[in-house]
Scaffold this motif. Sequence first.
Motif, PDB file in Angstrom:
ATOM      1  N   THR A  30       0.831  -1.201   0.000  1.00  0.00           N
ATOM      2  CA  THR A  30       0.000   0.000   0.000  1.00  0.00           C
ATOM      3  C   THR A  30       0.865   1.251   0.000  1.00  0.00           C
ATOM      4  N   ASP A  31       0.711   2.043  -1.037  1.00  0.00           N
ATOM      5  CA  ASP A  31       1.407   3.329  -1.157  1.00  0.00           C
ATOM      6  C   ASP A  31       0.341   4.412  -1.069  1.00  0.00           C
ATOM      7  N   ALA A  32      -0.081   4.713   0.143  1.00  0.00           N
ATOM      8  CA  ALA A  32      -1.237   5.583   0.369  1.00  0.00           C
ATOM      9  C   ALA A  32      -0.805   7.019   0.631  1.00  0.00           C
ATOM     10  N   THR A  33      -1.679   7.951   0.250  1.00  0.00           N
ATOM     11  CA  THR A  33      -1.525   9.348   0.605  1.00  0.00           C
ATOM     12  C   THR A  33      -2.774   9.773   1.376  1.00  0.00           C
ATOM     13  N   ILE A  34      -2.579  10.212   2.627  1.00  0.00           N
ATOM     14  CA  ILE A  34      -3.688  10.605   3.495  1.00  0.00           C
ATOM     15  C   ILE A  34      -3.508  12.074   3.829  1.00  0.00           C
ATOM     16  N   ILE A  35      -4.481  12.914   3.469  1.00  0.00           N
ATOM     17  CA  ILE A  35      -4.378  14.337   3.762  1.00  0.00           C
ATOM     18  C   ILE A  35      -5.676  14.832   4.417  1.00  0.00           C
ATOM     19  N   ASN A  36      -5.536  15.897   5.190  1.00  0.00           N
ATOM     20  CA  ASN A  36      -6.683  16.668   5.696  1.00  0.00           C
ATOM     21  C   ASN A  36      -7.713  15.783   6.409  1.00  0.00           C
ATOM     22  N   SER A  37      -7.259  14.873   7.260  1.00  0.00           N
ATOM     23  CA  SER A  37      -8.168  13.903   7.867  1.00  0.00           C
ATOM     24  C   SER A  37      -8.006  13.855   9.375  1.00  0.00           C
ATOM     25  N   VAL A  38      -9.008  13.273  10.034  1.00  0.00           N
ATOM     26  CA  VAL A  38      -9.053  13.166  11.488  1.00  0.00           C
ATOM     27  C   VAL A  38      -9.247  11.706  11.861  1.00  0.00           C
ATOM     28  N   PHE A  39      -8.346  11.180  12.709  1.00  0.00           N
ATOM     29  CA  PHE A  39      -8.473   9.832  13.255  1.00  0.00           C
ATOM     30  C   PHE A  39      -8.672   9.958  14.760  1.00  0.00           C
ATOM     31  N   THR A  40      -9.720   9.371  15.282  1.00  0.00           N
ATOM     32  CA  THR A  40      -9.948   9.457  16.718  1.00  0.00           C
ATOM     33  C   THR A  40     -10.685   8.214  17.186  1.00  0.00           C
ATOM     34  N   SER A  41     -10.707   8.016  18.490  1.00  0.00           N
ATOM     35  CA  SER A  41     -11.497   6.925  19.073  1.00  0.00           C
ATOM     36  C   SER A  41     -12.132   7.446  20.357  1.00  0.00           C
ATOM     37  N   VAL A  42     -13.128   6.718  20.826  1.00  0.00           N
ATOM     38  CA  VAL A  42     -13.868   7.174  22.000  1.00  0.00           C
ATOM     39  C   VAL A  42     -12.984   7.096  23.238  1.00  0.00           C
ATOM     40  N   ALA A  43     -13.337   7.864  24.241  1.00  0.00           N
ATOM     41  CA  ALA A  43     -12.574   7.908  25.481  1.00  0.00           C
ATOM     42  C   ALA A  43     -12.488   6.517  26.103  1.00  0.00           C
ATOM     43  N   GLY A  44     -11.294   6.157  26.530  1.00  0.00           N
ATOM     44  CA  GLY A  44     -11.085   4.871  27.178  1.00  0.00           C
ATOM     45  C   GLY A  44     -10.726   3.745  26.246  1.00  0.00           C
ATOM     46  N   SER A  45     -10.838   3.953  24.950  1.00  0.00           N
ATOM     47  CA  SER A  45     -10.495   2.899  23.999  1.00  0.00           C
ATOM     48  C   SER A  45      -8.989   2.688  23.971  1.00  0.00           C
ATOM     49  N   LEU A  46      -8.575   1.437  23.873  1.00  0.00           N
ATOM     50  CA  LEU A  46      -7.150   1.101  23.745  1.00  0.00           C
ATOM     51  C   LEU A  46      -6.718   1.003  22.288  1.00  0.00           C
ATOM     52  N   ALA A  47      -7.612   1.317  21.373  1.00  0.00           N
ATOM     53  CA  ALA A  47      -7.268   1.258  19.951  1.00  0.00           C
ATOM     54  C   ALA A  47      -6.259   2.344  19.612  1.00  0.00           C
ATOM     55  N   GLY A  48      -5.185   1.957  18.929  1.00  0.00           N
ATOM     56  CA  GLY A  48      -4.266   2.948  18.415  1.00  0.00           C
ATOM     57  C   GLY A  48      -4.892   3.676  17.240  1.00  0.00           C
ATOM     58  N   CYS A  49      -4.542   4.951  17.078  1.00  0.00           N
ATOM     59  CA  CYS A  49      -5.099   5.695  15.958  1.00  0.00           C
ATOM     60  C   CYS A  49      -4.625   5.138  14.616  1.00  0.00           C
ATOM     61  N   MET A  50      -3.384   4.617  14.585  1.00  0.00           N
ATOM     62  CA  MET A  50      -2.834   4.217  13.297  1.00  0.00           C
ATOM     63  C   MET A  50      -1.827   3.093  13.472  1.00  0.00           C
ATOM     64  N   ALA A  51      -1.738   2.217  12.454  1.00  0.00           N
ATOM     65  CA  ALA A  51      -0.721   1.172  12.446  1.00  0.00           C
ATOM     66  C   ALA A  51      -0.310   0.866  11.020  1.00  0.00           C
ATOM     67  N   ILE A  52       0.992   0.813  10.795  1.00  0.00           N
ATOM     68  CA  ILE A  52       1.538   0.293   9.543  1.00  0.00           C
ATOM     69  C   ILE A  52       2.115  -1.075   9.868  1.00  0.00           C
ATOM     70  N   ASN A  53       1.571  -2.086   9.223  1.00  0.00           N
ATOM     71  CA  ASN A  53       1.851  -3.460   9.614  1.00  0.00           C
ATOM     72  C   ASN A  53       2.853  -4.142   8.700  1.00  0.00           C
ATOM     73  N   ASP A  54       3.463  -3.405   7.775  1.00  0.00           N
ATOM     74  CA  ASP A  54       4.322  -4.024   6.772  1.00  0.00           C
ATOM     75  C   ASP A  54       5.500  -3.098   6.496  1.00  0.00           C
ATOM     76  N   ALA A  55       6.721  -3.638   6.592  1.00  0.00           N
ATOM     77  CA  ALA A  55       7.913  -2.805   6.429  1.00  0.00           C
ATOM     78  C   ALA A  55       7.998  -2.211   5.031  1.00  0.00           C
ATOM     79  N   ASP A  56       7.638  -2.981   4.010  1.00  0.00           N
ATOM     80  CA  ASP A  56       7.679  -2.448   2.649  1.00  0.00           C
ATOM     81  C   ASP A  56       6.673  -1.319   2.466  1.00  0.00           C
ATOM     82  N   THR A  57       5.499  -1.473   3.057  1.00  0.00           N
ATOM     83  CA  THR A  57       4.509  -0.404   2.985  1.00  0.00           C
ATOM     84  C   THR A  57       5.046   0.857   3.658  1.00  0.00           C
ATOM     85  N   ALA A  58       5.717   0.687   4.790  1.00  0.00           N
ATOM     86  CA  ALA A  58       6.252   1.848   5.503  1.00  0.00           C
ATOM     87  C   ALA A  58       7.317   2.571   4.688  1.00  0.00           C
ATOM     88  N   THR A  59       8.140   1.821   3.969  1.00  0.00           N
ATOM     89  CA  THR A  59       9.252   2.434   3.247  1.00  0.00           C
ATOM     90  C   THR A  59       8.891   2.827   1.817  1.00  0.00           C
TER      91      THR A  59
END
Length: 504
Positions: free
Chosen positions: A366-395
């Motif tokens: 995945t070679d994604a471009t994310i702009i002008n956006s909001v990531f949030t979760s409800v109070a008390g949630s342990l969910a991370g806002c974001m995760a990149i799960n693949d080294a190639d995707t990250a690089t």
Amino acid sequence: MTGIRLTTLLALSASALTLAACGAAEVASPGEGDFGGGSGGGGTTPPTTPPPGTPAADCPAGFANVGTVAGGTLRACQLPQQITGALTVPLRAGTVYSINGRTAVGTDMGVDPAAPIAGSAQGILTIEAGVRLFASGGSDYLLVNRGSQLFAEGTAASPIIFTSRQNIDGATTIDSQGQWGGIVLAGRAPQANCQLTAPVTCTGTVEGTSAFYGGNTPADNSGRLRYVQIKFSGFEISTGNELQGLTMAGVGSGTTVEFIQVHNSSDDGIEIFGGNVNLRRIVITGADDDGFDTDTGWRGGAQFGIVTQRAPGSTSRSAGFEFSAAPTSVPLASRYVSRPQIANWTLVGRNSPSDAHTVAHFDSGTDATIINSVFTSVAGSLAGCMAINDADTATSGVTFRSVFMSCTLPYRPANAVLSAAAFTAGTNNTANGTSTLTAPAAGTTLTNQVLTFINGANENAVTPVAAATVYPFFQNTTYIGAVQNAADTWWQGWTCGLTAGATC
């Protein structure tokens, strides 16, 4: 969903095609056939308008009269299971339309528009504004094959509604889901499982169906969907093989998809397999799995989107976004990677008791471009806002610009190093913001879902990127996120469940 979920085994496809070819092999939907007698389509004389609460006397030509629903107040007129040529679903008083079994528009015309498969046939299905259609079980879904088109164009005041029989009968609740199969569009645009040099071949079949998809026509046109609700859909055919609310596979950029709500899908809200389709003004509420899921090399854009996920919490990795493409077993240089272009989305994650969950998840290829956006979760949630799960995707170039995150954990702990490196390499991003998002109105009815998605002061303080310079389909805005303020009401009127009285 996580990873590539594509049915490519030829034996399975052949078996599925054999079943589809045999009328007797279709599984009857629960409740279909209980409607009473009927004599098929009606005549050509326009029906007399029945009084409110009274069913139409018969059905339009081309539709089977299968009795009444909703306590005898609506005439149920069933679409043919195979639609070739042109068919219009008209808006008529006292009438609702039934989808029974695998209802196909056209037959697969193959990868090449200039050389359709011998014996194949095109279908064009037009649905008028305000029409309601229902289905009764998981084997009931609408499929638009390669080379055919769906024109479902509602209006803000009269959306087209696809829903379940239970909903028509008044038997759904705020937790109802998985009551029919959903909508599938299959097109001729490129995807990761296509050989795009001559001879062009495409071996992929759409998840949950026997329909082939893909080709070498990026601007392929599967029709227009505007002001459409898709409710209580999604169905697991087998483990990892599911129908969603709206599935688009190999759909080209000539297709119009805007003002779409998917509500309470038991799987993903929208899943895209390859193709180049662009989307605008999307609302996904209450998906049990991912809100917006992409796979097998989607290269398109999506602007203005709201995802509010189902509560209470789940230990699954379901996310607002889940983006992936070619598997890591394919060398990076040889992959047909996804290139999602995303602008002005607001994701509100579920209240997860586990840090395995994320609000936005980026997987392989995945070679994604994310702009002008909001990531949030409800109070008390342990969910991370974001995760990149693949080294190639990250690089390989996941890019974040003017993205505001507000979660207890900005990154999923297992992937924090990759995720933080990519996020901080962008510009004007906020990893640990404080959300000031507000709800659209007091008295909203979906009490099991998080309905806070209108910008507050902290979100509006972020300077946006000029979106059209990033991707020509985008419109420039003076704000980030999907909804600027309470006066920004693009999501009102044609959706359900977001304001008091607009129940689903």
